[in-house]
Design an enzyme around this catalytic site. Structure first.
Site, PDB file in Angstrom:
ATOM      1  N   MET A 165      42.782  40.147  30.838  1.00  9.51           N
ATOM      2  CA  MET A 165      42.719  39.309  29.644  1.00  9.51           C
ATOM      3  C   MET A 165      43.999  39.388  28.802  1.00  9.51           C
ATOM      4  SD  MET A 165      39.656  38.204  30.119  1.00  9.51           S
ATOM      5  CE  MET A 165      38.847  37.593  28.660  1.00  9.51           C
ATOM      6  N   ARG A 166      45.125  39.460  29.483  1.00 11.15           N
ATOM      7  CA  ARG A 166      46.395  39.445  28.759  1.00 11.15           C
ATOM      8  C   ARG A 166      47.271  38.380  29.388  1.00 11.15           C
ATOM      9  NH1 ARG A 166      48.189  44.309  26.103  1.00 11.15           N
ATOM     10  NH2 ARG A 166      50.333  43.798  26.638  1.00 11.15           N
ATOM     11  N   HIS A 197      40.015  31.812  37.659  1.00 14.36           N
ATOM     12  CA  HIS A 197      39.609  31.251  36.370  1.00 14.36           C
ATOM     13  C   HIS A 197      38.263  30.540  36.533  1.00 14.36           C
ATOM     14  CE1 HIS A 197      40.228  29.744  32.332  1.00 14.36           C
ATOM     15  NE2 HIS A 197      39.759  28.589  32.755  1.00 14.36           N
ATOM     16  N   LEU A 236      49.917  28.775  30.893  1.00 12.59           N
ATOM     17  CA  LEU A 236      48.603  29.427  30.895  1.00 12.59           C
ATOM     18  C   LEU A 236      47.613  28.681  31.806  1.00 12.59           C
ATOM     19  CD1 LEU A 236      46.581  31.541  29.647  1.00 12.59           C
ATOM     20  CD2 LEU A 236      46.035  29.766  27.964  1.00 12.59           C
ATOM     21  N   GLU A 279      33.233  32.433  42.525  1.00 11.44           N
ATOM     22  CA  GLU A 279      34.457  33.229  42.355  1.00 11.44           C
ATOM     23  C   GLU A 279      34.549  34.277  43.451  1.00 11.44           C
ATOM     24  OE1 GLU A 279      35.334  34.798  38.451  1.00 11.44           O
ATOM     25  OE2 GLU A 279      34.121  33.271  37.472  1.00 11.44           O
TER      26      GLU A 279
HETATM   27  C1  GRF Z   1      35.732  36.183  35.719  1.00  7.34           C
HETATM   28  O1  GRF Z   1      34.840  35.223  35.246  1.00  7.34           O
HETATM   29  C2  GRF Z   1      37.087  35.605  35.932  1.00  7.34           C
HETATM   30  O2  GRF Z   1      37.037  34.269  36.351  1.00  7.34           O
HETATM   31  C3  GRF Z   1      37.688  35.678  34.558  1.00  7.34           C
HETATM   32  O3  GRF Z   1      37.230  36.895  34.037  1.00  7.34           O
HETATM   33  C4  GRF Z   1      36.013  37.248  34.664  1.00  7.34           C
HETATM   34  C5  GRF Z   1      36.200  38.604  35.258  1.00  7.34           C
HETATM   35  O4  GRF Z   1      35.011  39.126  35.782  1.00  7.34           O
HETATM   36  N1  GRF Z   1      39.127  35.562  34.630  1.00  7.34           N
HETATM   37  P1  GRF Z   1      35.029  40.433  36.652  1.00  7.34           P
HETATM   38  O5  GRF Z   1      35.712  41.517  35.823  1.00  7.34           O
HETATM   39  O6  GRF Z   1      35.779  40.162  37.918  1.00  7.34           O
HETATM   40  O7  GRF Z   1      33.591  40.750  36.917  1.00  7.34           O
END
Ligand code: GRF
Length: 194
Positions: free
Chosen positions: A83-84, A102, A137, A167
């Site tokens: 988250m950076r 994402h 971004l 994901e």
């Molecule tokens: C996921 O939803 C990813 O898409 C986003 O942050 C979340 C991370 O989840 N960038 P995790 O830590 O992999 O469970």
């Protein structure tokens, strides 16, 4: 990696099952208590906490990250819930060698809380995207995407959970494609084949 580390787990699992022919050499988090660090150590992978507070600037922090990655001769960096913003030091050290996942169909809903953004906007389809990281971004070349329908009555949690399933499926697959190293960037497109 920042927190939960479920995407990290999906990559660990794909390597273990040989669905992904790769070796995870290092896991880095900017939080000491990230569950992902525990997951990595449990799988026998080197895992380090790099403390942002111990670095005067983002450049310094990024340099520490570059040093840690280079020391392990890392070829591909996979962000999974990091988250950076990735700064120029890291981008320049690993050009087109950083992936991110994402939780939306980019270019829709970049930035934070993508699943909430999708619900608020009222789209009927959202999803997940794996892309190469550039200075823009959530804007780099797209390697893989998967669509997820938005269902009437969805909450942020229920939609996020269904997107997360995708994901976990597409991130290892995208890593596999990038590691094949048989691709090029054409404009903003990731194109397989030389
Ligand atoms: C996921 O939803 C990813 O898409 C986003 O942050 C979340 C991370 O989840 N960038 P995790 O830590 O992999 O469970």
């Amino acid at each position: 990696m920042y927190g939960r580390g479920s995407n990290l787990q999906s990559i660990i699992d794909a390597v273990k099952s040989h669905a992904l022919d790769a070796s995870i050499e290092l896991v880095v988090s900017n939080r000491a208590d990230a569950a992902g660090l525990t997951r990595a150590r449990g799988a026998g992978i080197a895992a380090v906490f790099l403390n942002p507070r111990e670095h005067a600037s983002r450049d310094d922090y990024d340099q520490a990250m570059v040093d840690a990655l280079r020391a392990r001769e890392i070829w591909l960096v996979c962000l999974a819930g990091f988250m950076r913003l990735v700064g120029p030091r890291l981008l320049e050290a690993f050009p087109n060698r950083i992936l991110n996942i994402h939780p939306s169909l980019l270019p829709s809903f970049p930035g934070l809380e993508a699943q909430r953004q999708a619900l608020v906007h009222g789209v009927r389809v959202s999803g997940a995207t794996v892309h190469l990281v550039t200075a823009e971004l959530d804007g780099g070349p797209i390697v893989a995407q998967s669509a997820v329908s938005v269902i009437d009555g969805d909450s942020v949690e229920s939609l996020s959970a269904r997107i997360l399933v995708e994901e976990h499926r597409i991130y290892p697959e995208a890593i596999r494609r990038v590691l094949e190293n048989n691709w090029r960037i054409d404009g903003r497109r990731f194109v397989s084949g030389s």
